[in-house]
Scaffold this motif. Structure first.
Motif, PDB file in Angstrom:
ATOM      1  N   VAL A  30       0.860  -1.188   0.000  1.00 22.19           N
ATOM      2  CA  VAL A  30       0.000   0.000   0.000  1.00 22.19           C
ATOM      3  C   VAL A  30       0.898   1.240   0.000  1.00 22.19           C
ATOM      4  N   LYS A  51      -8.037   5.396  -5.412  1.00 20.73           N
ATOM      5  CA  LYS A  51      -7.640   4.050  -5.839  1.00 20.73           C
ATOM      6  C   LYS A  51      -8.780   3.402  -6.608  1.00 20.73           C
ATOM      7  N   SER A  77       4.028  -0.203   4.064  1.00 23.21           N
ATOM      8  CA  SER A  77       3.293  -1.422   4.376  1.00 23.21           C
ATOM      9  C   SER A  77       4.276  -2.581   4.514  1.00 23.21           C
TER      10      SER A  77
END
Length: 90
Positions: A30, A51, A77
């Motif tokens: 991410v 997104k 992430s």
């Protein structure tokens, strides 16, 4: 991006998934984007990303307005993040 400037950026990240335990699991990293007038490796305001799934459902397309002219893309992430393309479209 520490030189030049951008106004609206779009990039695509391929989906990384694995099927096990009877389910498909998404391991796609991410991204986090930061923006500042003078960009360094650890400054900037977090930018809100839009997104969406690409047309063949193999990647996520992110886009954002660059509020301060310069930006940096970070992967904070725990999963890998690969970029298929990145473009300044504005």
């Amino acid at each position: 991006m520490t030189s030049g400037s951008a106004s609206f950026v779009r990039f695509e990240i391929p989906i990384i998934h694995q099927y096990y335990g009877g389910a498909d699991h998404d391991f796609t990293g991410v991204p986090t984007v930061y923006s500042a007038e003078e960009m360094t490796a650890d400054n900037g305001e977090i930018v809100k990303l839009e997104k969406k799934l690409n047309t063949d459902e193999t990647g996520y397309i992110y886009s954002f307005v660059v509020p301060h002219g310069r930006f940096r893309l970070a992967n904070e992430s725990g999963n890998a993040l690969y970029i298929r393309y990145i473009s300044n479209v504005g």
